[in-house]
Design a protein around this motif. Structure first.
Motif, mmCIF file in Angstrom:
data_model
loop_
_atom_site.group_PDB
_atom_site.id
_atom_site.type_symbol
_atom_site.label_atom_id
_atom_site.label_comp_id
_atom_site.label_asym_id
_atom_site.label_seq_id
_atom_site.Cartn_x
_atom_site.Cartn_y
_atom_site.Cartn_z
ATOM 1 N N ALA A 166 0.848 -1.191 0.000
ATOM 2 C CA ALA A 166 0.000 0.000 0.000
ATOM 3 C C ALA A 166 0.881 1.237 0.000
ATOM 4 C CB ALA A 166 -0.908 0.011 1.227
ATOM 5 N N VAL A 167 0.372 2.308 -0.614
ATOM 6 C CA VAL A 167 1.072 3.591 -0.650
ATOM 7 C C VAL A 167 0.190 4.625 0.049
ATOM 8 C CG1 VAL A 167 1.965 5.417 -2.156
ATOM 9 C CG2 VAL A 167 2.173 3.003 -2.845
ATOM 10 N N ILE A 168 0.745 5.281 1.049
ATOM 11 C CA ILE A 168 -0.010 6.302 1.779
ATOM 12 C C ILE A 168 0.683 7.641 1.588
ATOM 13 C CG2 ILE A 168 -0.828 7.063 4.048
ATOM 14 C CD1 ILE A 168 -1.006 4.137 4.876
ATOM 15 N N LEU A 169 -0.042 8.611 1.059
ATOM 16 C CA LEU A 169 0.503 9.960 0.894
ATOM 17 C C LEU A 169 0.161 10.778 2.130
ATOM 18 C CD1 LEU A 169 -0.662 10.681 -2.792
ATOM 19 C CD2 LEU A 169 1.499 9.675 -2.009
ATOM 20 N N GLY A 170 1.194 11.319 2.789
ATOM 21 C CA GLY A 170 0.959 12.183 3.941
ATOM 22 C C GLY A 170 1.350 11.532 5.252
ATOM 23 N N ALA A 171 1.859 12.349 6.157
ATOM 24 C CA ALA A 171 2.284 11.855 7.470
ATOM 25 C C ALA A 171 1.813 12.815 8.559
ATOM 26 C CB ALA A 171 3.800 11.697 7.507
ATOM 27 N N GLY A 172 0.628 13.399 8.365
ATOM 28 C CA GLY A 172 0.059 14.303 9.357
ATOM 29 C C GLY A 172 -0.763 13.536 10.374
ATOM 30 N N GLY A 173 -1.543 14.286 11.149
ATOM 31 C CA GLY A 173 -2.363 13.663 12.190
ATOM 32 C C GLY A 173 -3.312 12.625 11.616
ATOM 33 N N ALA A 174 -3.926 12.931 10.483
ATOM 34 C CA ALA A 174 -4.950 12.051 9.932
ATOM 35 C C ALA A 174 -4.382 10.746 9.376
ATOM 36 C CB ALA A 174 -5.719 12.779 8.841
ATOM 37 N N SER A 175 -3.102 10.752 9.025
ATOM 38 C CA SER A 175 -2.543 9.536 8.412
ATOM 39 C C SER A 175 -2.294 8.443 9.448
ATOM 40 C CB SER A 175 -1.253 9.848 7.662
ATOM 41 O OG SER A 175 -0.205 10.036 8.575
ATOM 42 N N ARG A 176 -2.180 8.817 10.713
ATOM 43 C CA ARG A 176 -1.816 7.822 11.736
ATOM 44 C C ARG A 176 -2.826 6.685 11.850
ATOM 45 N NH1 ARG A 176 1.233 10.737 16.656
ATOM 46 N NH2 ARG A 176 2.679 11.904 15.354
ATOM 47 N N ALA A 177 -4.107 7.048 11.932
ATOM 48 C CA ALA A 177 -5.142 6.024 12.063
ATOM 49 C C ALA A 177 -5.213 5.169 10.794
ATOM 50 C CB ALA A 177 -6.491 6.669 12.344
ATOM 51 N N VAL A 178 -4.913 5.805 9.653
ATOM 52 C CA VAL A 178 -4.945 5.071 8.382
ATOM 53 C C VAL A 178 -3.803 4.058 8.346
ATOM 54 C CG1 VAL A 178 -4.672 5.308 5.882
ATOM 55 C CG2 VAL A 178 -6.111 6.921 7.139
ATOM 56 N N ILE A 179 -2.600 4.482 8.709
ATOM 57 C CA ILE A 179 -1.454 3.569 8.723
ATOM 58 C C ILE A 179 -1.741 2.406 9.674
ATOM 59 C CG2 ILE A 179 0.980 3.318 9.386
ATOM 60 C CD1 ILE A 179 1.322 6.330 8.673
ATOM 61 N N GLN A 180 -2.215 2.736 10.864
ATOM 62 C CA GLN A 180 -2.488 1.703 11.866
ATOM 63 C C GLN A 180 -3.498 0.672 11.348
ATOM 64 O OE1 GLN A 180 -5.044 2.764 15.235
ATOM 65 N NE2 GLN A 180 -3.429 2.081 16.619
ATOM 66 N N SER A 181 -4.572 1.154 10.726
ATOM 67 C CA SER A 181 -5.613 0.209 10.332
ATOM 68 C C SER A 181 -5.211 -0.606 9.106
ATOM 69 C CB SER A 181 -6.950 0.920 10.127
ATOM 70 O OG SER A 181 -6.819 1.949 9.197
ATOM 71 N N VAL A 182 -4.456 -0.005 8.189
ATOM 72 C CA VAL A 182 -3.978 -0.777 7.029
ATOM 73 C C VAL A 182 -3.016 -1.874 7.517
ATOM 74 C CG1 VAL A 182 -2.573 -0.636 4.918
ATOM 75 C CG2 VAL A 182 -4.338 1.077 5.363
ATOM 76 N N ARG A 183 -2.128 -1.517 8.430
ATOM 77 C CA ARG A 183 -1.217 -2.521 9.017
ATOM 78 C C ARG A 183 -2.011 -3.616 9.741
ATOM 79 N NH1 ARG A 183 1.414 -0.796 14.431
ATOM 80 N NH2 ARG A 183 -0.725 -1.312 14.954
ATOM 81 N N ASP A 184 -2.997 -3.210 10.541
ATOM 82 C CA ASP A 184 -3.743 -4.192 11.327
ATOM 83 C C ASP A 184 -4.637 -5.086 10.474
ATOM 84 O OD1 ASP A 184 -2.451 -3.241 13.505
ATOM 85 O OD2 ASP A 184 -4.167 -2.167 14.369
ATOM 86 N N ARG A 185 -4.908 -4.681 9.247
ATOM 87 C CA ARG A 185 -5.668 -5.564 8.349
ATOM 88 C C ARG A 185 -4.741 -6.454 7.528
ATOM 89 N NH1 ARG A 185 -11.214 -4.294 7.855
ATOM 90 N NH2 ARG A 185 -11.297 -5.918 6.284
ATOM 91 N N GLY A 186 -3.442 -6.390 7.823
ATOM 92 C CA GLY A 186 -2.523 -7.393 7.292
ATOM 93 C C GLY A 186 -1.706 -7.014 6.080
ATOM 94 N N VAL A 187 -1.734 -5.753 5.673
ATOM 95 C CA VAL A 187 -0.908 -5.357 4.519
ATOM 96 C C VAL A 187 0.552 -5.330 4.981
ATOM 97 C CG1 VAL A 187 -0.443 -3.572 2.802
ATOM 98 C CG2 VAL A 187 -2.808 -4.052 3.498
ATOM 99 N N LYS A 188 1.393 -6.065 4.256
ATOM 100 C CA LYS A 188 2.754 -6.315 4.731
ATOM 101 C C LYS A 188 3.738 -5.179 4.468
ATOM 102 C CE LYS A 188 2.384 -10.591 6.329
ATOM 103 N NZ LYS A 188 0.981 -10.391 6.687
ATOM 104 N N THR A 189 3.528 -4.456 3.372
ATOM 105 C CA THR A 189 4.454 -3.363 3.026
ATOM 106 C C THR A 189 3.661 -2.077 2.830
ATOM 107 O OG1 THR A 189 5.898 -4.957 1.937
ATOM 108 C CG2 THR A 189 6.251 -2.640 1.400
ATOM 109 N N ILE A 190 3.957 -1.100 3.670
ATOM 110 C CA ILE A 190 3.220 0.169 3.620
ATOM 111 C C ILE A 190 4.227 1.298 3.443
ATOM 112 C CG2 ILE A 190 1.673 1.704 4.906
ATOM 113 C CD1 ILE A 190 0.837 -0.859 6.532
ATOM 114 N N HIS A 191 4.173 1.947 2.275
ATOM 115 C CA HIS A 191 5.066 3.073 2.019
ATOM 116 C C HIS A 191 4.346 4.358 2.405
ATOM 117 C CE1 HIS A 191 8.047 0.676 -0.045
ATOM 118 N NE2 HIS A 191 7.086 0.111 -0.757
ATOM 119 N N VAL A 192 4.962 5.128 3.306
ATOM 120 C CA VAL A 192 4.392 6.419 3.704
ATOM 121 C C VAL A 192 5.267 7.515 3.110
ATOM 122 C CG1 VAL A 192 3.808 7.946 5.619
ATOM 123 C CG2 VAL A 192 3.407 5.483 5.818
ATOM 124 N N LEU A 193 4.680 8.288 2.191
ATOM 125 C CA LEU A 193 5.426 9.341 1.499
ATOM 126 C C LEU A 193 5.006 10.691 2.044
ATOM 127 C CD1 LEU A 193 5.373 6.828 -0.450
ATOM 128 C CD2 LEU A 193 5.537 8.470 -2.314
#
Ligand code: ATR
Length: 286
Positions: A132-159
């Motif tokens: 998965a590719v996530i654009l942004g590292a502000g307050g709103a991205s935290r919950a998104v990163i956490q939930s994508v990780r917790d649903r089992g996506v193995k590689t998450i790029h945060v740009l």
């Protein structure tokens, strides 16, 4: 009526500063009416210097609230002041939902639940991807990163434009998360099955660079947590290039579900009529 829960009239709030643009009262008001409940839900403007008093009054019961939502700029303070933040809020370091239980202020963060419930409803199977590719590292991205990780996506790029912020989040959320600069976009999109915009790019119709989605999987999903406009420039480009898109309005609607259930004792449903109500409300206040 034999359901004892109906005899209690509970009150809830959304607290922020400023607060007048919040759409939460429309959402909760819709559910209260549809479920025929007596409670109330209202906005309260709380300046940062008064926030700790606000939480003290909630805890002592003097404000008369069962709980409420917390929005900008108080989410971090709400987490810090709560007696019982749950694991989700603790890892994010911010809370958006509070409720009183046994004289203690409990806290969670429902943004991730909102994010995943929206994708589950509109793009089932979205999480069955390697990258998965996530654009942004502000307050709103935290919950998104956490939930994508917790649903089992193995590689998450945060740009992120400011790479140091992406690095902080990679440290916080563990080895699945890789911090990148925006220049890495082309490279990390290749073979990815999910792209999520959490930046304010494209908000209110602002300019966004041209993106080429052709190297992503053909069944890839592109989503945006910005919902004004509903079809952001990033979603427009992805759709034009044949990808599945999901707009961010559903995240707003679904993140409200757990709070409502805590305060009013019934689990509400996100339906098409509620979505339309918010779209109409946005048009009326555009
Ligand atoms: P939020 O809490 O809503 O996520 P934020 O913390 O201000 O808001 O973060 C906004 C995000 O949008 C950040 O990732 C920000 O990048 P920086 O950390 O480098 O500031 C990103 N952002 C905002 N405007 C941008 C722009 N013009 N180009 C690229 N990224 C942008």
């Amino acid at each position: 009526m034999d359901d004892s829960r109906e005899t209690f009239v509970n009150h809830a709030f959304v607290a922020g500063y400023p607060i007048r643009h919040s759409r939460s009262p429309v959402i909760h008001g819709y559910w209260l009416k549809n479920l025929n409940l007596q409670g109330s839900y209202r906005t309260i403007e709380v300046t940062p210097d008064k926030f700790s008093d606000f939480i003290s009054d909630l805890k002592s019961g003097t404000s008369g609230f069962k709980g409420g939502n917390i929005t900008i700029p108080h989410k971090e303070a709400a987490f810090a002041l709560a007696d019982r933040p749950d694991d989700i809020a603790s890892e994010i370091g911010a809370a958006n939902t509070l409720w009183l239980e046994d004289g203690l202020v409990h806290a969670t963060n429902t943004d991730g639940i909102g994010f995943t419930a929206n994708l589950d409803a509109l793009a089932p199977g979205w999480h069955r991807v390697e990258t998965a590719v996530i654009l942004g590292a502000g307050g709103a991205s935290r919950a998104v990163i956490q939930s994508v990780r917790d649903r089992g996506v193995k590689t998450i790029h945060v740009l992120n434009r400011t790479v140091s912020r992406a690095r902080e989040l990679a440290d916080r959320f563990g080895p699945a998360v890789h911090a990148q600069s925006l220049e890495a976009l082309r490279e990390v999109m290749s073979g990815a099955g999910l792209l999520i915009n959490t930046t304010s790019l494209g908000m209110d119709g602002g300019e966004v660079p041209d993106l080429d989605f052709s190297s992503m999987r053909t069944d890839a999903v592109v989503t945006d947590i910005v919902y004004v406009p509903l079809k952001t420039p990033i979603l427009r480009q992805a759709e034009a290039q044949g990808l599945r898109i999901v707009d961010g309005l559903g995240m707003l609607l679904h993140q409200a579900v757990p709070g409502f259930e805590k305060w009013f004792g019934r689990r509400p449903v996100v339906d098409a009529a509620l979505r339309q109500l918010i779209i109409d409300d946005m048009a009326a206040h555009a």
